[in-house]
Design an enzyme around this catalytic site. Structure first.
Site, PDB file in Angstrom:
ATOM      1  N   ALA A   1       0.798  -1.230   0.000  1.00  0.00           N
ATOM      2  CA  ALA A   1       0.000   0.000   0.000  1.00  0.00           C
ATOM      3  C   ALA A   1       0.840   1.296   0.000  1.00  0.00           C
ATOM      4  O   ALA A   1       0.639   2.167  -0.865  1.00  0.00           O
ATOM      5  CB  ALA A   1      -0.964  -0.037   1.178  1.00  0.00           C
TER       6      ALA A   1
ATOM      7  N   ASP B   1      -3.860  -2.777   3.950  1.00  0.00           N
ATOM      8  CA  ASP B   1      -4.014  -1.950   2.740  1.00  0.00           C
ATOM      9  C   ASP B   1      -5.048  -0.851   2.925  1.00  0.00           C
ATOM     10  O   ASP B   1      -5.059   0.134   2.172  1.00  0.00           O
ATOM     11  CB  ASP B   1      -4.394  -2.827   1.552  1.00  0.00           C
ATOM     12  CG  ASP B   1      -3.223  -3.695   1.157  1.00  0.00           C
ATOM     13  OD1 ASP B   1      -3.019  -4.749   1.793  1.00  0.00           O
ATOM     14  OD2 ASP B   1      -2.484  -3.295   0.239  1.00  0.00           O
TER      15      ASP B   1
ATOM     16  N   ARG C   1      -5.194  -0.031  -9.119  1.00  0.00           N
ATOM     17  CA  ARG C   1      -5.529  -1.079  -8.139  1.00  0.00           C
ATOM     18  C   ARG C   1      -6.572  -0.501  -7.174  1.00  0.00           C
ATOM     19  O   ARG C   1      -6.429   0.639  -6.733  1.00  0.00           O
ATOM     20  CB  ARG C   1      -4.290  -1.577  -7.368  1.00  0.00           C
ATOM     21  CG  ARG C   1      -3.356  -2.425  -8.228  1.00  0.00           C
ATOM     22  CD  ARG C   1      -2.295  -3.124  -7.407  1.00  0.00           C
ATOM     23  NE  ARG C   1      -2.808  -4.304  -6.730  1.00  0.00           N
ATOM     24  CZ  ARG C   1      -2.095  -5.014  -5.841  1.00  0.00           C
ATOM     25  NH1 ARG C   1      -0.870  -4.633  -5.515  1.00  0.00           N
ATOM     26  NH2 ARG C   1      -2.609  -6.089  -5.264  1.00  0.00           N
TER      27      ARG C   1
ATOM     28  N   ASN D   1      -6.405  -6.579   4.502  1.00  0.00           N
ATOM     29  CA  ASN D   1      -5.020  -6.928   4.147  1.00  0.00           C
ATOM     30  C   ASN D   1      -5.049  -8.140   3.222  1.00  0.00           C
ATOM     31  O   ASN D   1      -6.119  -8.663   2.872  1.00  0.00           O
ATOM     32  CB  ASN D   1      -4.210  -7.210   5.426  1.00  0.00           C
ATOM     33  CG  ASN D   1      -2.723  -7.315   5.161  1.00  0.00           C
ATOM     34  OD1 ASN D   1      -2.147  -6.462   4.474  1.00  0.00           O
ATOM     35  ND2 ASN D   1      -2.085  -8.349   5.663  1.00  0.00           N
TER      36      ASN D   1
HETATM   37  O1  MRU Z   1      -1.048  -7.320  -3.290  1.00  0.00           O
HETATM   38  P1  MRU Z   1       0.059  -6.648  -2.524  1.00  0.00           P
HETATM   39  O2  MRU Z   1       1.327  -7.427  -2.539  1.00  0.00           O
HETATM   40  O3  MRU Z   1       0.238  -5.208  -2.946  1.00  0.00           O
HETATM   41  O4  MRU Z   1      -0.476  -6.645  -1.037  1.00  0.00           O
HETATM   42  C1  MRU Z   1       0.327  -6.108  -0.018  1.00  0.00           C
HETATM   43  C2  MRU Z   1      -0.240  -6.293   1.322  1.00  0.00           C
HETATM   44  O5  MRU Z   1      -1.321  -6.828   1.500  1.00  0.00           O
HETATM   45  C3  MRU Z   1       0.521  -5.690   2.460  1.00  0.00           C
HETATM   46  O6  MRU Z   1       0.379  -6.469   3.617  1.00  0.00           O
HETATM   47  C4  MRU Z   1      -0.025  -4.276   2.733  1.00  0.00           C
HETATM   48  O7  MRU Z   1       0.030  -3.506   1.566  1.00  0.00           O
HETATM   49  C5  MRU Z   1       0.694  -3.598   3.812  1.00  0.00           C
HETATM   50  S1  MRU Z   1       2.250  -3.020   3.190  1.00  0.00           S
HETATM   51  C6  MRU Z   1       3.158  -2.211   4.295  1.00  0.00           C
END
Ligand code: MRU
Length: 367
Positions: free
Chosen positions: A55, A243, A90, A253
């Site tokens: 995120a 997220d 996204r 998340n």
């Molecule tokens: O699909 P992604 O890899 O972008 O998902 C990331 C996550 O779910 C992380 O746990 C979240 O973004 C927290 S990042 C500090």
């Protein structure tokens, strides 16, 4: 954080070439490749194809995308077009919209001639802020880890479990969930991290890679192992990222986080979520009802990317031909299952009152 002794951020501005450079995370942990992000389409591809991911990093990348848009054409119309183009890359991580909104709010009142330089400066500022926020999250999370360590016989490791990659690769630096781990390790607290593989894209392999480069002891486990480890008293604390966190403390998340929270609750294991304030969506309360969950290509489920015995990176199919897959990328953990939220301003209850106590300014502004 460091890779083989050299400090890296997950993205940086190359001022010799006047271009943003990123670590292309699609190839990690098998190959370390740095690529430029030079066109608006490059920015969209970088985010949708998860060359950058996580995120906070998505938010910082989008800010550089807005800077490129302003360098190309600083009109109001192009600013709005860039906002729309980048925002749809996204849907779940709120940091994307947060960064784009912040850029637009700062740039809109400026004369067009000043917007390009201001947009680039703002992208740098957002990135630097992210690093500092995550550093503070680490300090606040460290206090929790210290408490657990103090109750153990000297030398016994604090056993943490994490899901997905909420590490420095998912932010500009430090990570969110991993920042307390790095701080604890650097403070000399013995630590062991259970790293969930996190199918379908195996972001756990990124976490294992980062932790390994920093010397943090860890073990890679299947997504289904966490409940078993908790039942057998082998996990002292879970820390994940998020997220999008609602104003009542529901946490969205990576898919599978909710199941870890259920297992943690059943076994009396504290379940903490680490987040920077830009990950809070003050406009929503009920995460299950209100947060859009990204549905990604089913091929990520039916196939697995890895390195073959002949050292080639490749994808293999794990299902019978024609099997239909489904790939919801995130889930929501209701606030009642979350022990606490670790933020840059301190640790609070996962509740509306808890968040408002740390962020009265943001809570009020959103009313
Ligand atoms: O699909 P992604 O890899 O972008 O998902 C990331 C996550 O779910 C992380 O746990 C979240 O973004 C927290 S990042 C500090």
């Amino acid at each position: 954080m460091k890779i083989d002794g050299t400090h890296y951020r997950s993205l940086w501005w190359n001022s010799d070439k006047d271009v943003l450079e990123i670590i292309d995370q699609r190839w990690l942990p098998h190959d370390f490749r740095v690529i430029p992000v030079a066109t608006m389409q490059d920015f969209a591809n970088a985010i949708t194809q998860m060359r950058v991911r996580g995120a906070p990093l998505i938010g910082a990348t989008a800010a550089y995308g807005m800077a490129l848009a302003m360098a190309e054409d600083a009109s109001d119309a192009n600013m709005d077009a860039a906002w729309t183009f980048l925002e749809k890359t996204r849907p779940t991580a709120i940091n994307l919209r947060w960064a784009l909104d912040r850029c637009r709010a700062v740039l809109r009142p400026l004369p067009q001639a000043d917007r390009s330089a201001a947009a680039l400066a703002l992208a740098h500022e957002i990135s630097d802020e992210d690093v500092e926020i995550n550093r503070r999250i680490g300090e606040n999370g460290l206090a929790l880890i210290r408490e657990i360590a103090a109750k153990k016989p000297a030398g016994d490791a604090v056993r943490l479990l994490t899901h997905c990659n909420a590490g420095w690769l998912a932010t500009v630096d430090w990570g969110t969930a991993t920042s307390p781990m790095y701080h604890a390790h650097d403070a000399g607290i013995p630590l062991h991290v259970w790293v969930d593989e996190t199918r379908p894209r195996n972001q756990g392999a990124l976490t294992a890679w980062e932790l390994g480069k920093h010397g943090v002891q860890h073990t890679y486990i299947t997504d289904n192992a966490g409940g078993h480890l908790m039942q057998h008293g082998m996990v002292d604390m879970v820390i994940t990222g998020t997220d999008r966190t609602t104003r009542q403390g529901d946490v969205c998340n990576k898919i599978g986080t909710y199941l870890k929270a259920l297992a943690a609750r059943d076994n009396g294991v504290p379940f903490y979520v680490a987040l920077p304030s830009p990950t809070i969506d003050w406009t929503v309360r009920d995460g299950v009802a209100e947060i859009p969950i990204e549905e990604r290509d089913a091929q990520e489920v039916t196939h697995v990317l890895g390195v073959t015995e002949s050292c080639e990176i490749g994808s293999v199919q794990v299902t019978p031909n024609g099997t239909v897959g489904s790939n919801p990328a995130f889930d929501v953990t209701p606030h009642r299952l979350v022990t606490g939220l670790i933020t840059e301003r301190g640790v609070c209850d996962a509740s509306e009152a808890g968040l408002a106590s740390l962020f009265p300014d943001f809570a009020k502004a959103a009313e």
